[in-house]
Design an enzyme around this catalytic site. Structure first.
Site, short mmCIF file in Angstrom:
data_model
loop_
_atom_site.label_atom_id
_atom_site.label_comp_id
_atom_site.label_asym_id
_atom_site.label_seq_id
_atom_site.Cartn_x
_atom_site.Cartn_y
_atom_site.Cartn_z
N ARG A 249 0.82 -1.21 0.00
CA ARG A 249 0.00 0.00 0.00
C ARG A 249 0.86 1.27 0.00
NH1 ARG A 249 -5.46 -0.41 1.30
NH2 ARG A 249 -6.18 -2.45 0.72
N ARG B 120 -3.91 6.58 0.54
CA ARG B 120 -4.48 7.78 1.17
C ARG B 120 -3.56 8.54 2.11
NH1 ARG B 120 -9.70 4.72 3.07
NH2 ARG B 120 -8.05 3.18 3.07
N ARG C 149 -7.48 11.49 -5.97
CA ARG C 149 -8.61 10.68 -5.48
C ARG C 149 -9.90 11.51 -5.38
NH1 ARG C 149 -12.34 8.18 -4.37
NH2 ARG C 149 -12.66 6.53 -2.83
N ASP D 293 -6.60 -3.14 -7.58
CA ASP D 293 -7.10 -3.74 -6.34
C ASP D 293 -7.29 -5.24 -6.55
OD1 ASP D 293 -8.11 -2.69 -3.57
OD2 ASP D 293 -9.42 -4.34 -4.13
N TYR E 131 -14.42 -12.36 0.39
CA TYR E 131 -15.06 -11.07 0.09
C TYR E 131 -16.34 -11.25 -0.72
CZ TYR E 131 -11.41 -7.85 1.72
OH TYR E 131 -10.55 -7.11 2.49
O1 CP3 Z 1 0.43 0.71 -3.37
C1 CP3 Z 1 -0.39 -0.21 -3.44
O2 CP3 Z 1 -0.23 -1.27 -2.83
C2 CP3 Z 1 -1.58 0.05 -4.33
C3 CP3 Z 1 -2.30 -1.08 -4.92
C4 CP3 Z 1 -3.23 -1.85 -4.01
C5 CP3 Z 1 -4.50 -1.39 -3.50
N1 CP3 Z 1 -5.09 -2.45 -2.88
C6 CP3 Z 1 -5.08 -0.05 -3.67
C7 CP3 Z 1 -6.19 0.40 -2.80
C8 CP3 Z 1 -3.06 -3.16 -3.60
C9 CP3 Z 1 -1.87 -4.08 -3.80
C10 CP3 Z 1 -4.26 -3.53 -2.89
C11 CP3 Z 1 -4.48 -4.88 -2.36
C12 CP3 Z 1 -5.67 -5.14 -1.54
N2 CP3 Z 1 -6.94 -4.65 -1.68
C13 CP3 Z 1 -5.69 -6.08 -0.48
C14 CP3 Z 1 -4.52 -6.94 -0.04
C15 CP3 Z 1 -3.61 -6.24 0.87
C16 CP3 Z 1 -4.08 -6.17 2.29
O3 CP3 Z 1 -4.28 -5.04 2.75
O4 CP3 Z 1 -4.21 -7.21 2.93
C17 CP3 Z 1 -7.00 -6.08 0.04
C18 CP3 Z 1 -7.49 -6.93 1.21
C19 CP3 Z 1 -7.79 -5.18 -0.74
C20 CP3 Z 1 -9.24 -4.90 -0.60
C21 CP3 Z 1 -9.51 -3.49 -0.31
N3 CP3 Z 1 -9.28 -2.44 -1.18
C22 CP3 Z 1 -10.07 -2.93 0.87
C23 CP3 Z 1 -10.46 -3.72 2.10
C24 CP3 Z 1 -10.16 -1.55 0.67
C25 CP3 Z 1 -10.80 -0.52 1.58
C26 CP3 Z 1 -10.08 -0.34 2.84
C27 CP3 Z 1 -8.76 0.35 2.67
O5 CP3 Z 1 -7.76 -0.16 3.19
O6 CP3 Z 1 -8.71 1.41 2.03
C28 CP3 Z 1 -9.63 -1.25 -0.60
C29 CP3 Z 1 -9.50 0.07 -1.23
C30 CP3 Z 1 -8.16 0.50 -1.72
N4 CP3 Z 1 -7.32 -0.30 -2.46
C31 CP3 Z 1 -7.55 1.77 -1.56
C32 CP3 Z 1 -6.32 1.71 -2.25
C33 CP3 Z 1 -5.34 2.83 -2.42
C34 CP3 Z 1 -8.15 2.98 -0.85
C35 CP3 Z 1 -9.30 3.48 -1.64
C36 CP3 Z 1 -9.65 4.93 -1.40
O7 CP3 Z 1 -8.84 5.81 -1.71
O8 CP3 Z 1 -10.77 5.17 -0.96
#
Ligand code: CP3
Length: 343
Positions: free
Chosen positions: A24, A28, A37, A74, A150
């Protein structure tokens, strides 16, 4: 690419200072991310803009000069492509409007069409165009189990009770679904590789829902199915695979298998113990507790150096956090950690 510190570490070659990147790393906590965003209500709409994804993937590289970049996308793009209707609502995380609620929903699933995720492959191409030469790009997917959880739960949840009941009541159909997801993940990662990614990471973010005897049956079996498809395919056979398991009930050193080049350790794992077991067999990535980044500079410095010194003799060490960076982290704290690694 062979000379990049990150790829060298994945091949168990030594580095003077460990390569570093963060789960990540784009997100944010970065003001430059927030700036882009705010133009989108639904996060998924932003993921469908390849040029924007490329720009977002580059932000942490520009700011911190990291040793690897990760595709901006994602893990939930696959269930969305299966028409489960993914949306990200303000402050709520992911939600599916059309989740898997019954065995019939699995029978009725639309066939996975990898071309419907063309926006992801275009994002890979756009990112490769603007990344510095020799900077590797990591592609990724969720593990079949994590995607199933999920999809059945309909989004995130504290207890994942729907998923647990589904597993007890409809194991046969769950296995069918996991098989569909394993094949989808394979096609998805294969196409990411064809588009230019240099390494792959599989996120088993809900491994911790499974008891010891269930973990093998519902998660590892399908991750292994996925990796054996990748290893049997000349397109993907030479691409290193990193596995992240969140708090698995089986010891991580008993859980890794030959198709994997590197394990990404959750922050609760004892990196010293695991390193002694895996030395000269697997690269290790990890594993500072992301919460440490909320502490003083001095504490961040010390905790970072502690890990680096434990791993100083380990061929194939990659510094990372033990889970993703959270939105409450100040980027200046990330800089302190990076300075401590490279000092
Ligand atoms: O730099 C990076 O790693 C960006 C790429 C990336 C994102 N999600 C962007 C994202 C990667 C590799 C992921 C993987 C991801 N997504 C996982 C596995 C990693 C982990 O945390 O265990 C999971 C479980 C998800 C599912 C997911 N996506 C959730 C639960 C959420 C919402 C909660 C949160 O942490 O924000 C997301 C949204 C998401 N994915 C955001 C980003 C940058 C935030 C979205 C926003 O700006 O509102």
């Amino acid at each position: 690419m062979k000379n990049s510190k990150f790829i060298k570490a994945l091949n168990l070659q030594d580095n003077s200072t460990p390569p570093v990147w963060f789960m990540r790393q784009a997100g944010r906590y970065l003001p430059e991310y927030q700036e882009i965003r705010k133009n989108y209500t639904n996060f998924l709409d932003m993921c469908k803009q390849p040029k924007t994804c490329a720009e977002l993937a580059l932000q942490p590289i520009d700011r911190f000069d990291l040793d690897a970049s990760i595709l901006f996308s994602d893990i939930l793009t696959i269930p969305d492509a299966l028409n489960l209707g993914l949306a990200f609502h303000e402050g709520e995380g992911p939600k599916f409007s059309n989740p898997i609620s019954s065995p019939q929903d699995i029978k009725r699933l639309t066939r996975f069409d990898v071309n419907s995720l063309d926006y992801v492959f275009k994002a890979v191409e756009e990112t490769k165009k603007i990344l510095p030469n020799n900077l590797p790009l990591i592609g990724f997917c969720g593990s079949p189990w994590t995607l199933a959880a999920y999809s059945i739960e309909g989004g995130g949840s504290k207890d994942f009770n729907k998923t647990k009941s589904f597993m007890k009541e409809h194991p046969k159909e769950l296995h069918e679904f996991l098989e569909i997801l394993s094949n989808a993940c394979y096609e998805y990662l294969r196409q990411q590789v064809l588009s230019g990614v240099n390494a792959l990471q599989i996120f088993d973010s809900w491994a911790d829902l499974l008891l010891e005897n269930e973990l093998e049956k519902f998660s590892l079996q399908y991750t292994q199915r996925l990796t054996s498809l990748l290893k049997a395919d000349p397109v993907t056979s030479n691409i290193p695979i990193i596995l992240f398991e969140k708090a698995p009930k089986i010891k991580i050193d008993d859980l890794v298998f030959a198709d994997i080049s590197c394990v990404s350790l959750y922050w609760q794992e004892d990196i010293d113990r695991v390193a002694k077991k895996l030395k000269n067999q697997y690269a290790i990535q990890g594993n500072l507790d992301p919460k440490v980044l909320l502490e003083s500079d001095e504490l961040i410095w010390n905790e970072t150096q502690k890990i680096c010194s434990i791993m100083s003799e380990y061929p194939g060490f990659i510094f990372n956090l033990g889970h993703g960076i959270t939105p409450d982290i100040n980027p200046s704290k990330v800089k302190v950690m990076i300075d401590a690694i490279r000092q």
